[in-house]
Design an enzyme around this catalytic site. Structure first.
Site, PDB file in Angstrom:
ATOM      1  N   TRP A 106       1.822 -15.943   7.747  1.00 52.56           N
ATOM      2  CA  TRP A 106       2.098 -14.366   7.711  1.00 52.56           C
ATOM      3  C   TRP A 106       0.958 -13.649   8.263  1.00 52.56           C
ATOM      4  CZ3 TRP A 106       6.060 -11.020   6.325  1.00 52.56           C
ATOM      5  CH2 TRP A 106       5.471  -9.750   5.835  1.00 52.56           C
ATOM      6  N   MET A 107       1.386 -12.603   8.798  1.00 52.82           N
ATOM      7  CA  MET A 107       0.386 -11.355   9.246  1.00 52.82           C
ATOM      8  C   MET A 107       0.914 -10.007   8.726  1.00 52.82           C
ATOM      9  SD  MET A 107      -1.340 -10.602  12.630  1.00 52.82           S
ATOM     10  CE  MET A 107       0.074 -10.376  13.799  1.00 52.82           C
TER      11      MET A 107
ATOM     12  N   ASP B 158      -0.885  -5.919   8.199  1.00 52.66           N
ATOM     13  CA  ASP B 158      -1.638  -4.755   8.568  1.00 52.66           C
ATOM     14  C   ASP B 158      -2.833  -5.166   9.517  1.00 52.66           C
ATOM     15  OD1 ASP B 158      -0.126  -3.867   6.367  1.00 52.66           O
ATOM     16  OD2 ASP B 158      -1.598  -3.036   5.472  1.00 52.66           O
TER      17      ASP B 158
ATOM     18  N   GLN C 164      -4.335  -8.568   8.056  1.00 54.99           N
ATOM     19  CA  GLN C 164      -4.058  -9.096   6.542  1.00 54.99           C
ATOM     20  C   GLN C 164      -3.307 -10.575   6.939  1.00 54.99           C
ATOM     21  OE1 GLN C 164      -3.631  -6.653   3.174  1.00 54.99           O
ATOM     22  NE2 GLN C 164      -5.644  -6.959   4.474  1.00 54.99           N
TER      23      GLN C 164
ATOM     24  N   TRP D  87       4.633 -13.045   2.718  1.00 57.81           N
ATOM     25  CA  TRP D  87       3.169 -12.204   2.302  1.00 57.81           C
ATOM     26  C   TRP D  87       2.829 -12.797   0.819  1.00 57.81           C
ATOM     27  CZ3 TRP D  87       1.606  -9.484  -1.995  1.00 57.81           C
ATOM     28  CH2 TRP D  87       0.465  -8.565  -1.835  1.00 57.81           C
TER      29      TRP D  87
ATOM     30  N   THR E   6      -6.066  -4.013   2.775  1.00 56.17           N
ATOM     31  CA  THR E   6      -6.323  -3.297   3.897  1.00 56.17           C
ATOM     32  C   THR E   6      -7.750  -2.652   3.853  1.00 56.17           C
ATOM     33  OG1 THR E   6      -4.136  -3.523   4.818  1.00 56.17           O
ATOM     34  CG2 THR E   6      -5.474  -1.492   5.630  1.00 56.17           C
TER      35      THR E   6
ATOM     36  N   ASP F 103      -6.314   1.292   0.435  1.00 59.26           N
ATOM     37  CA  ASP F 103      -6.471   1.451   1.992  1.00 59.26           C
ATOM     38  C   ASP F 103      -7.620   2.519   2.557  1.00 59.26           C
ATOM     39  OD1 ASP F 103      -4.426  -0.341   1.913  1.00 59.26           O
ATOM     40  OD2 ASP F 103      -2.773   0.949   2.303  1.00 59.26           O
TER      41      ASP F 103
ATOM     42  N   ASP G 216       5.143   4.226   2.158  1.00 55.73           N
ATOM     43  CA  ASP G 216       5.534   2.824   1.186  1.00 55.73           C
ATOM     44  C   ASP G 216       7.050   3.180   1.004  1.00 55.73           C
ATOM     45  OD1 ASP G 216       5.330   0.478  -0.145  1.00 55.73           O
ATOM     46  OD2 ASP G 216       4.649   1.354  -1.845  1.00 55.73           O
TER      47      ASP G 216
END
Ligand code: DQQ
Length: 643
Positions: free
Chosen positions: A132-133, A135, A151, A159, A195, A259, A346
């Site tokens: 998984w990847m 941001d 991420q 995630w 992040t 972030d 979000d």
């Protein structure tokens, strides 16, 4: 029969997709049990061969095949235990995870093959070898290398366990994977190294601020820096012993504080950073001053707030020159500058930006047009795109934008294929001084180094209701430039109010017309990328730029969207689009990058040698003439750095 004759194709084009993929072998339940048996058998064979391989090749580190389609975890691998997790962990922990996690019902999954999954891997977009990847994090340029952090879950295609993946490139296109830069190993980030952004200080130091998710699931801000600045690869990162450097202010909920941005210097010599949050339903960006990145002063005012927009993730804030083709350092100020404020919402998983004016004395930002404020107006990308971030490339003096392209298949499919998500091709960002109302995004010029054989088509006539094949061979890795001119066949005066709604089959007098990408010869799968000019009630002409994924795949579980928005087409301009086609990703730029759409598509038939490209005109009242230049694109051969 000539399968390319327009009438034949038109007939196919109007054939609605079957509700379910046509019968392909045994029913799903049987397929699954066969698959289960095959899994066990294959796992045993796989394990035996592995033992054999280890014995033969004990001292040799397995070489990673440089092809981007290599290293696909087998479809036959057992599913990780996290598969049983029905509430995605990201949602539990208060951050965006995969936005299509729901259908964990294997009966509804298409009967994918390894070959189909392999084809979905991109060839020149950045994606890790597996897992998984999400941001992009703290991109920066240092000693001849571009650094991308991201991420990354090293353990699974969903995630969780978020670390900082790391890769470097000389040119933003040919990437080399490096070891993970930071892992969750401290009480202040034990639930995830989330992040963050890099700030380059005038004395050459690099500071990295990132959000840590603590043992108690509180979001805090932490400081890290390279262990050895003279290492061009910045392999080792040190977490500051005084972490966390910021905890949520008392009026902010512990899960609404994340972030941190790149810092910028104000006229008083102090550094500023801003951090996204929300109060009730209002999205806000908190402002801090610092002189050393270790201690901070929270300002009474916020940089900006927009009621009803919810939690602001991954806020980005940067200057753009009103005139000129260069980017600006994040600390640039003074006349001739506008500031972009971007928030990733979000609630909707959309990246919104607005142009405005920053007052460094009050540390507030005011939108040029309050009706197009952050979260209620423009978007960077109207397709599959989130959690973007820019950085200033001090080497080539440009501002580069990265964005995360998440999947629209299911979590179950991601686990089967063993990976999830891709990053966009980095884009340069400029202010559009022709319209004065939007930014321009354009793929970095370095992507052109992948161009190979090109084909030109001039003034191709596409009559109303027709489809024209473009004879370019396989059409899975392309850079396409297309311009369209229209000739009105009858008065279009009384027709108004069309948009992207209804997609490419929704015919109006003036549109749609454009390209069919990743289509097979029989047009059972296709993705139209198109313009739709339409008259408005006040007598002007609006143009929509759209992508219609509704027929992009026969797989029923995949989300299929119709994306798009208006695009300014100025007096004397032709309709112009550029599309980067890279297997399951299509990034489309209209009118030099005024409106951008990224599509994520999962064809089952229009793959490998069967992927084709067509022009289409589904308008009823215009002839369209298209002029195109199309390059086949090489792969970027992303592979591990030979450390
Ligand atoms: N992803 C990170 C958060 C951020 C979210 C966690 C946005 O820091 O808010 O992986 O996708």
């Amino acid at each position: 029969m000539d399968t390319h004759s327009p009438s034949h194709l038109l007939a196919r084009y109007y054939t609605p997709l079957p509700e379910h993929p046509s019968a392909r072998g045994p029913p799903a339940t049987l397929r699954r049990s066969l698959k289960g048996f095959a899994s066990i058998l294959a796992s045993v064979i796989f394990l035996l061969s592995l033992v054999g391989l280890i014995i033969i090749n004990q001292s040799q580190q397995p070489l990673q095949n440089p092809s981007s389609n290599a290293n696909i975890p087998s479809l036959l691998s057992p599913l990780p235990s996290s598969f049983s997790r029905r509430v995605p962990r990201g949602v539990e922990e208060g951050v965006s995870a995969k936005s299509n996690p729901s259908p964990l019902d294997e009966e509804s999954s298409y009967n994918w093959t390894n070959a189909m999954f392999s084809w979905q891997r991109t060839s020149f977009h950045f994606q890790p070898m597996r897992n998984w990847m999400n941001d992009p994090d703290g991109p920066l340029y240092h000693m001849g290398w571009y650094h991308l952090f991201y991420q990354y879950n090293p353990d699974s295609a969903v995630w969780g366990n978020i670390t900082w993946g790391h890769a470097v490139s000389r040119d933003l296109i040919h990437w080399l994977y490096l070891p993970i830069a930071m892992v969750p190993d401290q009480p202040y980030d034990i639930n995830g190294v989330w992040t963050g952004s890099a700030t380059l200080l005038p004395d050459g130091q690099i500071v990295m601020l990132y959000t840590g998710d603590t043992a108690e699931l509180v979001q805090v801000q932490n400081l890290a820096y390279p262990a050895n600045l003279s290492d061009p690869l910045l392999l080792h990162w040190v977490k500051y012993t005084g972490n966390p450097v910021l905890v949520p202010p008392t009026h902010i909920a512990p899960k609404d504080f994340r972030d941190p941005t790149t810092g910028w210097i104000g006229p008083d010599g102090k550094w500023r950073i801003t951090i996204g949050s929300k109060i009730n339903g209002t999205g806000i960006s908190l402002m801090y001053h610092t002189t050393d990145f270790k201690t901070y002063e929270l300002l009474d005012n916020v940089l900006h707030a927009v009621p009803g927009t919810g939690m602001w993730e991954c806020v980005d804030f940067y200057p753009l020159a009103i005139n000129g083709s260069m980017g600006l350092d994040t600390s640039a100020g003074g006349p001739g500058i506008k500031h972009v404020l971007k928030a990733s919402l979000d609630d909707t998983k959309l990246d919104h930006y607005a142009l405005g004016t920053y007052d460094p004395d009050s540390d507030t930002w005011t939108p040029d047009n309050p009706e197009e404020d952050v979260g209620i107006g423009l978007r960077y990308d109207y397709g599959r795109y989130y959690a973007s971030k820019t950085f200033y490339d001090q080497y080539k003096k440009r501002r580069i934008l990265w964005g995360w392209i998440n999947e629209t298949d299911t979590e179950y499919d991601d686990l089967e294929k063993g990976w999830a998500s891709v990053q966009t091709i980095p884009r340069t960002v400029l202010f559009d001084n022709k319209t004065g109302t939007n930014i321009l995004q354009w793929p970095v010029q370095e992507v052109e180094s992948l161009r190979q054989r090109s084909t030109k088509f001039e003034d191709v006539l596409i009559e109303p209701g027709s489809i024209v094949p473009l004879d370019i061979g396989t059409a899975t890795q392309l850079d396409i430039f297309a311009e369209f001119e229209t000739e009105l066949l009858e008065s279009a005066g009384e027709e108004e109010g069309y948009s992207c709604k209804g997609g490419a089959i929704n015919r109006s007098k003036l549109g749609p017309f454009g390209l069919l990408v990743i289509a097979d010869d029989s047009l059972s799968e296709l993705t139209p990328i198109f313009f739709r000019p339409t008259n408005t009630t006040n007598g002007t002409l609006d143009t929509y730029f759209c992508a219609d994924e509704t027929r992009s795949t026969l797989a029923p579980e995949v989300q299929k969207h119709i994306y798009g928005s208006t695009v300014p087409v100025l007096e004397g301009e032709r309709y112009a689009m550029r599309a980067l086609v890279d297997h399951s990703i299509v990034e489309s730029f209209a009118q030099g990058g005024r409106t951008v759409i990224t599509s994520r598509i999962y064809p089952t038939e229009a793959i490998y040698g069967s992927a084709r490209l067509f022009l289409f005109n589904n308008a009823t009242g215009v002839n369209v003439k298209a002029t195109l230049k199309i390059w086949q694109m090489n792969s970027a051969f992303i592979h591990p750095f030979p450390l």
